[in-house]
Design a protein around this motif. Structure first.
Motif: not given
Length: 88
Positions: A49-52, A65-67, A23-35
């Motif tokens: 290769k990242l999959d959601l 670079d996909e958000v 698990a991870f947390e961020t304050e950003n509502q939008f995050i890129t695949g790179r992040e």
């Protein structure tokens, strides 16, 4: 007796996501695949290769670079595979 609701002090909203089962947390509502990959320590990100994970056990590939909007209900779950790993 009166119900008193105290207003919480404003704090940055936290958005949660998982990479595999970590698990991870961020304050950003939008995050890129790179992040997402960098947060999981997967460096360099272009080696993966990242999959959601979507509803119904379907997966959507997420480009570097996909958000992704983390404000949707629930916790976004990501999985990855090394790009040099061959199938079969």
């Amino acid at each position: 007796m009166e119900n008193v609701i105290e207003k919480a002090k404003p704090q940055g909203k936290k958005y949660k996501f998982k990479v595999r089962n970590e698990a991870f947390e961020t304050e950003n509502q939008f995050i890129t695949g790179r992040e997402v990959l960098e947060a999981a320590g997967l460096i360099p990100p272009n080696a993966y290769k990242l999959d959601l994970k979507m509803k119904g056990n379907h997966y959507q590939e997420i480009g570097l670079d996909e958000v992704v909007d983390l404000s949707n209900p629930g916790i976004e779950k990501f999985t990855y595979i090394s790009r040099d790993q061959s199938e079969g």
